[in-house]
Write an enzyme that holds these catalytic residues in place. Structure first.
Site, PDB file in Angstrom:
ATOM      1  N   HIS A  76      24.143 -72.885  52.847  1.00 49.09           N
ATOM      2  CA  HIS A  76      24.943 -73.754  52.127  1.00 49.09           C
ATOM      3  C   HIS A  76      26.481 -73.189  52.167  1.00 49.09           C
ATOM      4  O   HIS A  76      26.721 -72.354  51.400  1.00 49.09           O
ATOM      5  CB  HIS A  76      24.373 -74.144  51.001  1.00 49.09           C
ATOM      6  CG  HIS A  76      25.133 -75.352  50.386  1.00 49.09           C
ATOM      7  ND1 HIS A  76      25.778 -75.384  49.010  1.00 49.09           N
ATOM      8  CD2 HIS A  76      25.479 -76.687  50.690  1.00 49.09           C
ATOM      9  CE1 HIS A  76      26.283 -76.344  48.568  1.00 49.09           C
ATOM     10  NE2 HIS A  76      26.159 -77.179  49.711  1.00 49.09           N
ATOM     11  N   SER A  77      27.400 -73.950  52.719  1.00 47.04           N
ATOM     12  CA  SER A  77      28.849 -73.838  52.124  1.00 47.04           C
ATOM     13  C   SER A  77      29.365 -72.340  52.681  1.00 47.04           C
ATOM     14  O   SER A  77      29.049 -72.011  53.856  1.00 47.04           O
ATOM     15  CB  SER A  77      29.018 -73.896  50.683  1.00 47.04           C
ATOM     16  OG  SER A  77      30.529 -74.093  50.212  1.00 47.04           O
ATOM     17  N   TYR A  78      29.816 -71.624  51.773  1.00 46.51           N
ATOM     18  CA  TYR A  78      30.207 -70.115  51.994  1.00 46.51           C
ATOM     19  C   TYR A  78      29.062 -69.448  52.575  1.00 46.51           C
ATOM     20  O   TYR A  78      29.142 -68.456  53.343  1.00 46.51           O
ATOM     21  CB  TYR A  78      30.769 -69.351  50.565  1.00 46.51           C
ATOM     22  CG  TYR A  78      30.252 -68.093  50.725  1.00 46.51           C
ATOM     23  CD1 TYR A  78      31.308 -67.125  51.268  1.00 46.51           C
ATOM     24  CD2 TYR A  78      29.198 -67.331  50.118  1.00 46.51           C
ATOM     25  CE1 TYR A  78      30.890 -65.801  51.206  1.00 46.51           C
ATOM     26  CE2 TYR A  78      28.909 -65.747  49.907  1.00 46.51           C
ATOM     27  CZ  TYR A  78      29.961 -65.318  50.622  1.00 46.51           C
ATOM     28  OH  TYR A  78      29.710 -63.646  50.497  1.00 46.51           O
TER      29      TYR A  78
END
Length: 241
Positions: A76-78
């Site tokens: 998720h994300s980073y």
């Protein structure tokens, strides 16, 4: 049974998956949702030396120690950077890469290259008394909320798991120099509700690195879909399992 390894993004901890883990498990799958170094039960290890390489080591070590194979690796994300780096190291252990509203790097890119707005976070940290710590993003009025979470009870719960993010995580580059990593199938899940100013997602190429057509799914919610739409997210992940 499939093995889902869920990797949280910056500032979060493995607790952010608490609404998704039981749903995947109830469908008969094994689910692992660790906290990366510096977060959750490892918050005491946060320091300026913690970077992308540290978090890659976290995931690779877990997979090897638990002898996990055919892993569906969700970032998720980073953590799109983290799962890319981990897959480069042990591609034979990874069955599928899932980029969940995530940064998708090319070889040699850092978070700043993928999402240039993160440079402003680094600059702001450099001006503070502790130059290596980036505090969590502030809450905004709906529909942005806190990482896309707007329900007051959910926002309060989310705040309990947030920690500062080390600058080195955004500066270290991803290495994708193992040809085998490019054969791993990919799925992109985009959260398409309102996004903060300056957050611009790269277009997904029509063809995956392995030559297959791109697979892109959408959820009509904010960034932290594992909190706001756990059932809908699980339904998509189960298509892969």
């Amino acid at each position: 049974m499939s093995i889902f390894l869920l990797v949280h993004g910056a500032w979060h901890s493995g607790r952010c998956w608490e609404r998704v883990v039981p749903l995947l498990a109830a469908a008969g799958h094994r689910v692992v949702a660790p906290s990366l170094t510096g977060y959750g039960d490892k918050a005491h290890l946060l320091g300026p030396e913690v970077g992308l390489d540290t978090h890659t080591d976290d995931i690779v070590s877990l997979i090897m120690e638990e002898d996990l194979t055919d892993v569906i690796l969700v970032g998720h994300s980073y953590a799109g950077l983290v799962i890319s780096s981990a897959a480069n190291r042990i591609p034979d252990r990874i069955a599928h890469l899932v980029y969940l509203d995530a940064m998708v790097p090319e070889d040699g890119e850092s978070a700043v290259d993928v999402l240039p707005v993160t440079q402003a976070l680094i600059d702001r940290a450099a001006e503070s008394e502790v130059g290596w710590r980036i505090p969590p993003m502030p809450e905004s009025p709906p529909p942005l909320g806190l990482f896309g979470v707007t329900d007051p009870a959910d926002v309060a719960w989310l705040r309990t798991m947030l920690s500062d993010h080390p600058v080195l995580c955004l500066r270290q580059p991803v290495r994708l120099d193992n040809p085998a990593v490019h054969t791993i199938p990919r799925t992109h899940i985009h959260c398409v509700a309102a996004a903060p100013e300056g957050i611009k997602r790269r277009p997904v190429p029509a063809t995956q690195p392995n030559g297959s057509p791109a697979q892109v799914w959408e959820l009509d919610t904010g960034h932290d879909c594992m909190i706001t739409m756990p059932a809908e997210l699980t339904e998509l992940l189960l298509k892969l399992g």
